[in-house]
Motif scaffolding. Structure first.
Motif, mmCIF file in Angstrom:
data_model
loop_
_atom_site.group_PDB
_atom_site.id
_atom_site.type_symbol
_atom_site.label_atom_id
_atom_site.label_comp_id
_atom_site.label_asym_id
_atom_site.label_seq_id
_atom_site.Cartn_x
_atom_site.Cartn_y
_atom_site.Cartn_z
ATOM 1 N N ARG A 348 0.839 -1.200 0.000
ATOM 2 C CA ARG A 348 0.000 0.000 0.000
ATOM 3 C C ARG A 348 0.873 1.248 0.000
ATOM 4 N N ASP A 350 0.037 4.305 0.895
ATOM 5 C CA ASP A 350 -0.175 5.271 1.972
ATOM 6 C C ASP A 350 0.520 4.891 3.274
ATOM 7 N N ASP A 351 0.384 3.625 3.716
ATOM 8 C CA ASP A 351 0.958 3.242 5.001
ATOM 9 C C ASP A 351 2.044 2.183 4.899
ATOM 10 N N ARG A 390 9.411 4.350 -1.193
ATOM 11 C CA ARG A 390 8.243 5.184 -0.886
ATOM 12 C C ARG A 390 8.140 6.378 -1.830
ATOM 13 N N ALA A 393 5.776 6.433 -4.906
ATOM 14 C CA ALA A 393 4.367 6.794 -4.804
ATOM 15 C C ALA A 393 4.125 8.207 -5.335
ATOM 16 N N ASP A 394 5.134 9.071 -5.255
ATOM 17 C CA ASP A 394 4.991 10.446 -5.736
ATOM 18 C C ASP A 394 5.529 10.623 -7.160
ATOM 19 N N ARG A 420 4.153 2.321 -9.455
ATOM 20 C CA ARG A 420 2.909 2.719 -8.799
ATOM 21 C C ARG A 420 1.726 2.277 -9.658
ATOM 22 N N GLU A 426 -7.240 2.776 -5.048
ATOM 23 C CA GLU A 426 -6.137 3.041 -4.123
ATOM 24 C C GLU A 426 -4.809 2.873 -4.845
ATOM 25 N N TYR A 427 -3.839 3.755 -4.486
ATOM 26 C CA TYR A 427 -2.505 3.626 -5.043
ATOM 27 C C TYR A 427 -1.728 2.557 -4.274
ATOM 28 N N LYS A 428 -1.081 1.688 -5.028
ATOM 29 C CA LYS A 428 -0.243 0.655 -4.433
ATOM 30 C C LYS A 428 1.071 0.588 -5.201
#
Length: 907
Positions: A348, A350-351, A390, A393-394, A420, A426-428
């Protein structure tokens, strides 16, 4: 009675009416249910086929992604090594194609970038794997496949995997087939290029994986797609048909269901046209059954209930079947992922929680990882790596290649791709890690082997050159001085000859260990080849360097080694150079060290010699080292020539007998000036060029035999001097015999002169050499006779025909009784052995008469004839013969003792 009958009739009528009503209602209800059931089945089938179609695109996209990772790993191999050889390329193919995880892969190619005559770039195929059946592709220009060339250019501009447009390809095994290629660029070594211009400038070539499109689609399309659809796959940009499968059509009963899915990958779009055939299950039977149930419902409620239950059960079974099919498809998808050799994980964005990880991922990252309960921090324990992952994700997508350190499973080299993706809104992060540890290990092992000596484990010359370049660069930058030591073992050849090369190798290993123990941790020791070692001292102060060199000499000389039940001791000569001046090159440093080592040997061995520019011996040695190049250049420029000097008989010769001559080697500088043989002959002996010069003299003399002397073909005898190095060579007799046969020279007219010192090195081999040439008619003369300590002893061991008394005795027969006695004894012994005797250095016209009385057969010297150019040279070289010290001349090839020249020019 009548009322009763009427009531019964009414009841029956009423029953019939209600029965009819019930029948009509049952038929209506049955028809309604049948219609609803039919619509539901059609709707479910639409949904099922839509899911299958969408999954087919996802599966095919995953197959293409896996193929792109494979070609990315191939690119990594080229980027991590200076050069990939064809053998390593074949090994990479076996690694990547291990267990046939990509059955559609047909071959791997590497095309090198070359500059075309028009200034553009061409891409020539240099390596192909597998090689069997594909050898015709070597040398193929990629431009012969325009679609493949277009993919090459696009990948070079983006450094991303690019899928080519389809093209026809063929080989002797499979014939012609439709192919596509995955392309990635190969750049020169360095940091990854950041811009398109930089990528174009550093482009060195391109790697490609070529797939059979039909086989790739058969593997990439799930079986349930091929079982339910007529599949038509086309390249959207070109419209080319890539794949087509047809299911037998039993005849249209319902409208076809048509679906379209696009697979976008590697800058290409593959369009899937899926046409589903109607289900073979007849819905009229179920509708009739429903109607039958309605008819029977009024007659037998239990049967109706039972029929209803049966219908629900059938509906439930149908639903279970559909669910089972969906679950089986998902299971197959997960099983396929679990079979992949690469680790696949879904996290995931986000977290950082783990949603999914395949079996390969658990094996690599740890079996303790559980989806939804594990996080990215547990997956990778390197904080910097976690930060980079991480960041995807951006940023969207990134490719990272580095060592991944895991908390529970060790570490391994991996090519990690993080992408991504959006699933259910949802983004994963989709992570794919390919293990390249074996490839990295192979690369490091090859790099180590390239820089180290196999026997001693020390750095080899290549590794030492690298260290020396760094030291020189540090000195140029103002760093502290360093010291270079060039160590050569004395008389090591004796150990090899007496105890064998295996014992010599063992001795080298022991000496390497002794040297290593005497050096500090910052010093560098290398085996440069044979029995030569290079040492680079971190402390280059002269006092320390001298002390270290002296200590190494003492350690080598002080160790007694037991080899093959024999005690062996060797010594070392060391050349020492202080690296304290900027502007020095590696070649200068090694040349000075070699010069110093040579001077250490010249001064008695088992010592060191410090090189100094102001040292006259060092300067002379450096000057001497230039001669090998000058000699080779003179040969290439045709500046070597032959002189001849006549040998006169003191006997009454047969009328009409031709002249007897000895040929002498001469060399001129580029301006035409004669160079003294005393300058270049000793250098040629020292640097091992005498066999080369001997071969030139033999070939030139024999090819111009009729043009050596004015007598032409009537020449009676021609003497040619041979060096000890040539006589000791196993193949030199074959060279002479071949020249005699090619130029059709009478062997009896040839006399080869050797000195007794030429035979000292290997007497048995020299004897074999002489017997081979004497067997075909050639003769031999023992030159400079009398100067050795065992001259008379060699007369019994060497099969000679002529003795040439050294000129030092001839010049003194009138002043030195001992010289006179020696000349008389030599003549008497020679005649007793049926040998002819020649006196050299006859420098006065009175000597021949005196020598005739002493029994001398022939004389040679300036008093009788001065050397002059051979007839064939007279048009090319107009300069007069060389005259030094009363017109001295040199033999064509003196032996390794560097004899002094005779005043008369004789050998």
């Amino acid at each position: 009675m009548g009322n009763i009958v009427a009531d019964q009739s009414g009841s029956r009528m009423s029953a019939r009416v209600w029965s009819l009503v019930a029948l009509v209602l049952g038929l209506a209800l049955s028809a309604l249910v049948a219609h609803w059931q039919h619509g539901k089945l059609v709707e479910d089938r639409h949904m099922q086929l839509a899911r299958i179609a969408a999954r087919s695109a996802e599966t095919l996209n995953s197959e293409l992604a896996f193929a792109s990772q494979m070609i990315r790993s191939l690119q990594a191999a080229f980027l991590s090594a200076d050069r990939v050889s064809p053998r390593e390329f074949a090994t990479l193919h076996r690694i990547l194609d291990k267990d046939h995880f990509v059955p559609a892969l047909r071959l791997l190619e590497y095309a090198a970038r070359r500059t075309a005559p028009d200034g553009g770039s061409r891409y020539i195929t240099e390596m192909v794997a597998p090689a069997a059946g594909n050898d015709a592709l070597i040398g193929l220009d990629v431009s012969a496949r325009p679609n493949d060339l277009e993919a090459l250019h696009r990948s070079a501009g983006s450094d991303q995997p690019v899928l080519s447009a389809p093209f026809r390809h063929g080989d002797p095994i499979r014939g012609e087939w439709l192919a596509v290629s995955f392309r990635l660029p190969v750049f020169t070594r360095g940091a990854p290029p950041a811009t398109q211009d930089e990528r174009q400038d550093r482009l060195a070539g391109s790697v490609a994986a070529i797939f059979d499109v039909s086989a790739l689609l058969k593997v990439g399309l799930p079986p349930d797609v091929l079982a339910n659809f007529n599949v038509d796959v086309r390249d959207a940009q070109t419209g080319t048909m890539l794949f087509q499968s047809v299911i037998d059509d039993p005849g249209p009963r319902e409208p076809h269901i048509e679906l379209v899915e696009d697979v976008r990958f590697g800058e290409r779009i593959w369009r899937l046209h899926l046409t589903a055939m109607p289900s073979n299950t007849s819905r009229s039977t179920e509708a009739g059954l429903t109607l039958a149930i309605g008819l029977l419902a009024s007659v037998m409620m239990a049967l109706a209930v039972w029929s209803l239950i049966g219908m629900r059960q059938r509906a439930q079974r149908l639903a279970n079947k559909l669910a089972s099919q969906y679950q089986a498809s998902e299971t197959r998808f997960r099983a396929l992922n679990d079979l992949l050799p690469v680790a696949v994980a879904l996290v995931r964005a986000d977290d950082g929680r783990l949603d999914y990880i395949n079996d390969a991922g658990r094996r690599r990252f740890g079996q303790h990882l559980t989806p939804l309960l594990s996080t990215l921090d547990q997956l990778i324990d390197d904080p910097e790596m976690v930060r980079q992952v991480r960041s995807v994700a951006d940023t969207g997508q990134a490719l990272i290649e580095q060592t991944i350190h895991l908390g529970h499973a060790g570490g391994f080299w991996a090519s990690l791709s993080v992408t991504r993706v959006e699933l259910d809104g949802e983004y994963k992060l989709l992570m794919v890690a390919s293990d390249v540890s074996e490839l990295r290990e192979l690369t490091e092992r090859l790099r180590f082997q390239a820089m180290h000596d196999d026997l001693t484990g020390l750095n080899n010359r290549r590794g030492f050159d690298t260290e020396l370049d760094r030291a020189i660069a540090a000195v140029d930058a103002g760093g502290i001085p360093r010291a270079l030591l060039y160590l050569d073992l004395d008389q090591f050849k004796v150990v090899n000859d007496s105890s064998g090369h295996a014992a010599g190798d063992e001795l080298l290993i022991r000496i390497a260990a002794c040297l290593r123990d005497q050096l500090g941790p910052s010093d560098r020791l290398a085996r440069l080849g044979g029995d030569e070692f290079g040492i680079l001292l971190a402390d280059g102060r002269e006092a320390n360097a001298r002390a270290t060199a002296q200590r190494l000499c003492e350690v080598v000389a002080g160790n007694i080694h037991r080899l093959d039940q024999r005690s062996v001791a060797v010594t070392a000569s060391i050349g020492l150079v202080i690296l304290d001046e900027p502007g020095m090159t590696r070649g200068d440093a090694l040349s000075m060290a070699d010069t110093a080592c040579f001077l250490a040997k010249e001064h008695g061995r088992n010592r060191y010699y410090l090189y100094a520019e102001s040292d006259a011996e060092s300067a002379h040695r450096r000057s001497e080292m230039e001669w090998p190049g000058r000699i080779r250049q003179a040969m290439a420029d045709g500046r070597l020539s032959l002189d001849y000097q006549e040998i006169r008989s003191l006997r009454k010769e047969v009328t009409g007998a031709g002249a007897r001559v000895e040929v002498l080697l001469r060399m001129r500088d580029p301006s035409g000036t004669m160079i003294s043989p005393g300058n270049f002959i000793p250098a040629a002996e020292r640097f091992g060029l005498m066999p080369l010069l001997d071969k030139w003299v033999v070939e030139t003399a024999l090819s111009n035999f009729d043009r050596l002397h004015p007598d032409g073909p009537n020449l009676s005898s021609c003497s040619i001097n041979l060096s000890g190095a040539s006589v000791d060579s196993e193949g030199f007799a074959d060279v002479i015999i071949d020249a005699i046969e090619r130029h059709r020279v009478t062997p009896g007219k040839l006399c080869f002169e050797i000195t007794e010192t030429s035979a000292v090195g290997n007497l048995r081999r020299v004897q074999t050499f002489m017997r081979r040439l004497r067997a075909i008619g050639c003769r031999f003369a023992l030159d400079d006779f009398g100067v050795g300590m065992a001259s008379f002893g060699y007369l019994r061991q060497l099969p000679v025909d002529i003795i040439k008394i050294d000129g030092s005795f001839i010049r003194k027969i009138d002043t030195d009784p001992m010289s006179l006695a020696i000349v008389r004894a030599v003549a008497e012994i020679g005649h007793h052995a049926d040998l002819r005797v020649v006196a050299e250095s006859v420098d006065s016209v009175e000597l021949p008469a005196r020598l005739r009385m002493l029994g001398i057969d022939y004389v040679q010297g300036f008093a009788l004839h001065r050397p002059e150019p051979a007839v064939y040279c007279r048009d090319r070289f107009a300069a007069p013969p060389i005259e030094e010290e009363a017109g001295q001349g040199f033999d064509a090839v003196p032996d390794s003792t560097a004899r002094s020249p005779s005043p008369d020019g004789s050998g």
